[in-house]
Structure formats: C-alpha cells, structure tokens
Design a protein around this motif. Sequence first.
Motif, PDB file in Angstrom:
ATOM      1  N   GLN A 317       0.810  -1.217   0.000  1.00  0.00           N
ATOM      2  CA  GLN A 317       0.000   0.000   0.000  1.00  0.00           C
ATOM      3  C   GLN A 317       0.843   1.267   0.000  1.00  0.00           C
ATOM      4  O   GLN A 317       0.319   2.359  -0.223  1.00  0.00           O
ATOM      5  N   VAL A 318       2.136   1.152   0.311  1.00  0.00           N
ATOM      6  CA  VAL A 318       2.984   2.347   0.400  1.00  0.00           C
ATOM      7  C   VAL A 318       3.107   3.009  -0.965  1.00  0.00           C
ATOM      8  O   VAL A 318       2.997   4.236  -1.100  1.00  0.00           O
ATOM      9  N   VAL A 319       3.370   2.206  -1.995  1.00  0.00           N
ATOM     10  CA  VAL A 319       3.464   2.715  -3.368  1.00  0.00           C
ATOM     11  C   VAL A 319       2.720   1.757  -4.288  1.00  0.00           C
ATOM     12  O   VAL A 319       2.637   0.551  -4.027  1.00  0.00           O
ATOM     13  N   LYS A 320       2.191   2.295  -5.377  1.00  0.00           N
ATOM     14  CA  LYS A 320       1.521   1.455  -6.356  1.00  0.00           C
ATOM     15  C   LYS A 320       2.514   0.786  -7.297  1.00  0.00           C
ATOM     16  O   LYS A 320       2.282  -0.332  -7.757  1.00  0.00           O
ATOM     17  N   GLN A 321       3.603   1.500  -7.577  1.00  0.00           N
ATOM     18  CA  GLN A 321       4.628   0.960  -8.457  1.00  0.00           C
ATOM     19  C   GLN A 321       5.936   0.858  -7.687  1.00  0.00           C
ATOM     20  O   GLN A 321       6.444   1.850  -7.156  1.00  0.00           O
ATOM     21  N   LEU A 322       6.476  -0.341  -7.584  1.00  0.00           N
ATOM     22  CA  LEU A 322       7.663  -0.575  -6.776  1.00  0.00           C
ATOM     23  C   LEU A 322       8.890   0.061  -7.419  1.00  0.00           C
ATOM     24  O   LEU A 322       8.982   0.179  -8.643  1.00  0.00           O
ATOM     25  N   PRO A 323       9.874   0.500  -6.600  1.00  0.00           N
ATOM     26  CA  PRO A 323      11.100   1.096  -7.144  1.00  0.00           C
ATOM     27  C   PRO A 323      11.839   0.103  -8.042  1.00  0.00           C
ATOM     28  O   PRO A 323      11.855  -1.103  -7.788  1.00  0.00           O
ATOM     29  N   HIS A 324      12.492   0.629  -9.089  1.00  0.00           N
ATOM     30  CA  HIS A 324      13.189  -0.253 -10.025  1.00  0.00           C
ATOM     31  C   HIS A 324      14.200   0.542 -10.847  1.00  0.00           C
ATOM     32  O   HIS A 324      14.266   1.769 -10.768  1.00  0.00           O
ATOM     33  N   LEU A 325      14.970  -0.176 -11.642  1.00  0.00           N
ATOM     34  CA  LEU A 325      15.895   0.411 -12.600  1.00  0.00           C
ATOM     35  C   LEU A 325      15.423   0.100 -14.014  1.00  0.00           C
ATOM     36  O   LEU A 325      14.750  -0.901 -14.253  1.00  0.00           O
ATOM     37  N   LYS A 326      15.816   0.969 -14.957  1.00  0.00           N
ATOM     38  CA  LYS A 326      15.539   0.729 -16.377  1.00  0.00           C
ATOM     39  C   LYS A 326      16.770   1.132 -17.177  1.00  0.00           C
ATOM     40  O   LYS A 326      17.271   2.256 -17.041  1.00  0.00           O
ATOM     41  N   LEU A 327      17.271   0.191 -17.988  1.00  0.00           N
ATOM     42  CA  LEU A 327      18.430   0.471 -18.813  1.00  0.00           C
ATOM     43  C   LEU A 327      18.032   1.359 -19.984  1.00  0.00           C
ATOM     44  O   LEU A 327      17.089   1.063 -20.707  1.00  0.00           O
ATOM     45  N   ASN A 361      42.541  -1.473 -23.261  1.00  0.00           N
ATOM     46  CA  ASN A 361      41.352  -2.114 -22.727  1.00  0.00           C
ATOM     47  C   ASN A 361      40.084  -1.472 -23.266  1.00  0.00           C
ATOM     48  O   ASN A 361      40.080  -0.314 -23.687  1.00  0.00           O
ATOM     49  N   THR A 362      39.022  -2.245 -23.219  1.00  0.00           N
ATOM     50  CA  THR A 362      37.715  -1.756 -23.636  1.00  0.00           C
ATOM     51  C   THR A 362      36.944  -1.272 -22.416  1.00  0.00           C
ATOM     52  O   THR A 362      36.919  -1.940 -21.388  1.00  0.00           O
ATOM     53  N   VAL A 363      36.349  -0.109 -22.519  1.00  0.00           N
ATOM     54  CA  VAL A 363      35.540   0.461 -21.445  1.00  0.00           C
ATOM     55  C   VAL A 363      34.074   0.408 -21.856  1.00  0.00           C
ATOM     56  O   VAL A 363      33.722   0.776 -22.971  1.00  0.00           O
ATOM     57  N   THR A 364      33.248  -0.095 -20.937  1.00  0.00           N
ATOM     58  CA  THR A 364      31.804  -0.139 -21.180  1.00  0.00           C
ATOM     59  C   THR A 364      31.142   1.052 -20.515  1.00  0.00           C
ATOM     60  O   THR A 364      31.462   1.396 -19.379  1.00  0.00           O
ATOM     61  N   GLU A 365      30.228   1.675 -21.234  1.00  0.00           N
ATOM     62  CA  GLU A 365      29.487   2.809 -20.693  1.00  0.00           C
ATOM     63  C   GLU A 365      28.000   2.492 -20.748  1.00  0.00           C
ATOM     64  O   GLU A 365      27.479   2.088 -21.793  1.00  0.00           O
ATOM     65  N   VAL A 366      27.319   2.656 -19.628  1.00  0.00           N
ATOM     66  CA  VAL A 366      25.880   2.413 -19.560  1.00  0.00           C
ATOM     67  C   VAL A 366      25.194   3.644 -19.002  1.00  0.00           C
ATOM     68  O   VAL A 366      25.776   4.418 -18.245  1.00  0.00           O
ATOM     69  N   GLN A 367      23.959   3.813 -19.397  1.00  0.00           N
ATOM     70  CA  GLN A 367      23.104   4.840 -18.811  1.00  0.00           C
ATOM     71  C   GLN A 367      21.810   4.162 -18.403  1.00  0.00           C
ATOM     72  O   GLN A 367      21.194   3.430 -19.185  1.00  0.00           O
ATOM     73  N   PHE A 368      21.435   4.374 -17.125  1.00  0.00           N
ATOM     74  CA  PHE A 368      20.211   3.755 -16.643  1.00  0.00           C
ATOM     75  C   PHE A 368      19.423   4.755 -15.807  1.00  0.00           C
ATOM     76  O   PHE A 368      19.954   5.762 -15.334  1.00  0.00           O
ATOM     77  N   GLU A 369      18.156   4.439 -15.609  1.00  0.00           N
ATOM     78  CA  GLU A 369      17.237   5.307 -14.881  1.00  0.00           C
ATOM     79  C   GLU A 369      16.766   4.619 -13.616  1.00  0.00           C
ATOM     80  O   GLU A 369      16.390   3.443 -13.633  1.00  0.00           O
ATOM     81  N   SER A 370      16.810   5.344 -12.497  1.00  0.00           N
ATOM     82  CA  SER A 370      16.236   4.862 -11.240  1.00  0.00           C
ATOM     83  C   SER A 370      14.874   5.517 -11.044  1.00  0.00           C
ATOM     84  O   SER A 370      14.723   6.721 -11.259  1.00  0.00           O
ATOM     85  N   PHE A 371      13.913   4.717 -10.632  1.00  0.00           N
ATOM     86  CA  PHE A 371      12.542   5.228 -10.479  1.00  0.00           C
ATOM     87  C   PHE A 371      12.048   4.968  -9.065  1.00  0.00           C
ATOM     88  O   PHE A 371      12.157   3.858  -8.527  1.00  0.00           O
ATOM     89  N   THR A 372      11.525   6.020  -8.424  1.00  0.00           N
ATOM     90  CA  THR A 372      10.782   5.893  -7.177  1.00  0.00           C
ATOM     91  C   THR A 372       9.506   6.714  -7.317  1.00  0.00           C
ATOM     92  O   THR A 372       9.522   7.804  -7.873  1.00  0.00           O
ATOM     93  N   GLU A 373       8.428   6.177  -6.790  1.00  0.00           N
ATOM     94  CA  GLU A 373       7.117   6.795  -7.020  1.00  0.00           C
ATOM     95  C   GLU A 373       6.913   8.065  -6.205  1.00  0.00           C
ATOM     96  O   GLU A 373       6.158   8.961  -6.608  1.00  0.00           O
ATOM     97  N   LYS A 374       7.597   8.169  -5.038  1.00  0.00           N
ATOM     98  CA  LYS A 374       7.409   9.343  -4.185  1.00  0.00           C
ATOM     99  C   LYS A 374       8.645   9.553  -3.335  1.00  0.00           C
ATOM    100  O   LYS A 374       9.587   8.747  -3.374  1.00  0.00           O
ATOM    101  N   PRO A 375       8.715  10.640  -2.553  1.00  0.00           N
ATOM    102  CA  PRO A 375       9.911  10.954  -1.770  1.00  0.00           C
ATOM    103  C   PRO A 375      10.374   9.778  -0.914  1.00  0.00           C
ATOM    104  O   PRO A 375       9.569   9.020  -0.380  1.00  0.00           O
ATOM    105  N   CYS A 376      11.694   9.654  -0.782  1.00  0.00           N
ATOM    106  CA  CYS A 376      12.244   8.477  -0.130  1.00  0.00           C
ATOM    107  C   CYS A 376      13.669   8.749   0.347  1.00  0.00           C
ATOM    108  O   CYS A 376      14.261   9.786   0.061  1.00  0.00           O
TER     109      CYS A 376
END
Length: 527
Positions: A317-327, A361-376
């Motif tokens: 009940q705290v949030v409708k959508q749970l926190p997660h990551l998206k690449l 050497n090869t360097v990998t670069e990623v960009q991802f998004e963190s999502f939280t539904e409300k203040p935390c």
Amino acid sequence: SQVSSLGAQVLKVQKFVLLCAPGKAMVWFAHNSIALASYCPLSVTLLLVPWSGYDYGQEQHAQLLPYHVLGGALINSVVAAVLTRLGVGMAMIFALWGGCGVVAAYCVAQGVSLLGLLGALLACAWPVYICAETALVMAIVMMSRMSLTGHIFIGLGDAIIGLLLGLGTVSLTGLCLLPLLQALLGKHSRLIAGVLIVVAVLVSVASSTAALWPYSQDAPKRLMLGHVHYVAPANRQQSSLCADEGCIGSGQQPAMRVVNSSWVIASSDSNPAGWLADAMGFSKQDAQVPTGNEWGIIYPVSKLLDYQLYPAKPNLQVVKQLPHLKLVGKRRMCAGTYADADEEFIWGESVDEVASCEGTNTVTEVQFESFTEKPCWGTLKLYGADIESWSLHPGVWYGAANFTAGRQRGSGDVLITRQHTEGKGLGHVMHKGPVGSVVIKWTNEQRQGPLHWLMRVRYHEPQQQRQHQQLKHSATASGESSNSKLLVELHVGYVEQTTDLAEVISRMPDWATLSYQATTYISQWTL
C-alpha cells in the motif's frame, strides 16, 4: 607521560573487572553513577601510586613537599606556554594550575601542618572548580553518546568512558594536588587506596551481575524498525537488463513483484537487539538469517547495527509501483579515447562490437534510470567491476543540490550524498577512478511526485579478470572485455508510518524508544 600511563592502568583494571563480571554490558546507560563509582576511585588510586612512598610527616620528606607541588606547577606552566603559542584556548586552565600551584607550594614551604595544608587546598580550589565543570559536562555528554554507539568492537564503550573519567580525575588534581593529598592522608593512604579499589570492583561486579536493568524511560534502548521487502522483476530475464535488448530505450517500466518480506529489529548499543525482539513478542524460532544489507538505506551507519530478522507480510500500500531500474543505453569504447564532457550518443542503441583498440582495454558505458514513485531515502550501490567514472546528468533531478563525494576511511566505497534544496541546480559531475564499488545516497523527502533520474557509468572488468581474459585471448590484439558486467543494488526506503509499522511499534516496552522507521524495498540488477 603520566596521563598515558594512567589510561593504560585504568584499562588493565577495567579488563580485569569485565572478566570477573561477565554479565550485562554497559549497565551505566541508565545508571550513570555506576560509571563514576567504578572508574573514579581507580583513577584516584592510580594517581596516588607515585607519591605513596613518601611520608610527609617525617622531616626528611616534609622538606620535599613544596618542591613536589612546584614540580606540578612547572609542568602545567610549560604546557600552558606551548598551547598559548599554538593558539589553544584551554591553555588558560594549565596557566591557572601553574599560578595556583606556586601559591600552594608557598603555603607548605614552612613545613607540613594542618593549617598549611588547608591553605594549599584552598589555593587550588579555583582551578579545581574550573576543571570540574569541563570534566563533568564532558562525561555526561559522552555517556549519552556511547549509549547510542555502544561497542563498535568489544570493550570500546567501557574503555572510552573509563579513559575519559580518568583524564577528568587528572584535570581535577592538576598534578599539584597529588602530593598535598598524600600529605593529608599520611600513613593511611595505602589503606584508603585498597578500599577504593575494592569499592570500584564490587560496584562493577554488582552492577553487571545483579538485577539492575541497563535501560529506563530516561535512558531507553533505541529501536530502529524496518519493514524490508526484497523485490525483483516479474519477468526474471529483466533482472539482467543487458540480456533483454527489447527493454533498451523502449520506455517500458518493468513489472515488479515482492519475493520476500521481513521485520528488522535493530539497535546500535552493546546489548543485543534480541532483547527488544523478545520483549515485543517475536519468536526466536522464527528468526531469519540476515543478508547484511537490510539497512543499506542508511549506509555506512548500517555497519554499526546489530539486528534480528523475522517473517513479515508484504506491504503493497505504500506505493503502487515498486522502485526499479531501467536500462536506457549501453556502448563500448576504447580506453583513453573519450573525454569527460558529454558526447553525442544516441541512447537506445546497444553497441556490442568495437573496433580494434590496439592492445588497450575496452571500457563499457551504460546509462540507466532509477525510479521511485514518491519521496524516499535511497542508496544505490555499484560493484562487480572497476568503475572508471560516473556522471549524474544535470537537470534530471530537479532542484537537487548539496552534492558531496568522498572516500570512506577503511573502505573502498565512495559515498555520494544528495539532498533536495529548492532553487538550486546540480551541475555535471564526473569522478575519475577506478574504484571497486560506488555507493550513492540520497534523500528527497521535500520533493513531491515520482522521481526519474539518470546515471551514466564507465567501467571495465576487474584487473585480475581482465588479465585472465587477455592471456586467454592473447592472439587477439584488441584486449576486448566483452563480458564485463556491472552489478547494481537499489535500496529505497519510505519513512512515513504505516499501519503495519504502527502495530509493531505499539508492542515496544516502556524502556525502549523509536529512533528510526522505514518501509524498504531492495532489488538487485545486472547491467
């Protein structure tokens, strides 16, 4: 030298007392007088040891008394001169002892008499009063602080208070009073010293083995209560984001599920958190084995906590959508061929191939998004690879400010703290590595609405794995690290009180108080 010797002797006696009384730890939490009765008599006794061989009632020793007092005054004067040269304000106390010590020595210069001793003690009354204020306030403050931290390792809390009270006793005597006290006690000094030691040992033993409870309403045990949920994508393949190319740049939010839930009963002092759990009705038979990261949202304080885990029903009940990551995107580059500034790159395209890097050497670069539904409260831990640099993109976390970064002592982690401040923006920040892990902490309780924030990370395989790959593929000049992966732990905690938290809090005993509560969601990802 006398101060350091005092500290060593006090600690030796303290260890002996603890061996004789293996009961409750640091019972003086709720009974501060026990600490005073345990350590101060020992301190006075040890300070009198160097003078116990003098009988100032005899004429040959009586002639030495004013010189002994002057010796203490001289030491204080030298310390005062050095501290004054360094600009230290407390030099005034040593100067006061030096001046009053000269007056006290003059009072006993004509021989040892009751009137002369009383005059000498009266001359020392002013510095004693000044030092008593500082010593007493410091002891009271440190006792309350140690009740929060307890034993980070065994004996620390008792050692700090013992050494502090010992140093306070040194300041109260100022070295000038010690020969005067010996002259006042005379032949009875050794008997009195023995009595003081017995009193200190008996008080320590009795307080540890008797029915004295170490907590009260005025000095309660502090509870940190967590309702922890381990969550994961409903589609197991999405927990390894780089394995599902369809989610890159698609804008799709992964559906999340709760895998496991637990109550975390934690405290930070010397006595186990199980005391609280038992008093609150949790069964020892239901206790779970902790993973060690249940309190990641308050890292690095989490490393000081003792806690117990018990089964709990999930709270959805705290949030409708749970926190997660998206690449958002991923690419590979040759090391040393990129600049720290933002480059034109079409995020949403996964680039798995790279041209020959000619032995680099090869360097990998990623960009991802963190999502939280409300203040935390949140913590993001990156590990599993050698991290070259990372970037928090400007303008994505609106209104954030107060950005600080610094390496934690005794750890390979790097701590970044972000707190929300209205009217200020966050510029582009790159930190050069490599480091084995990065910990990002943030709080945004003042912000309203969902939070989407992007992070960019450049990394490569750890050095040992990279060397193994290069030996294995020595025929290839590129030295490519195509299998490098970045592991991410996301900890998000919501601190508002829920009905589940309120029900557990209502079961607290009257000798406990709540210091922190949170409903936490933890997930693990592979990039």
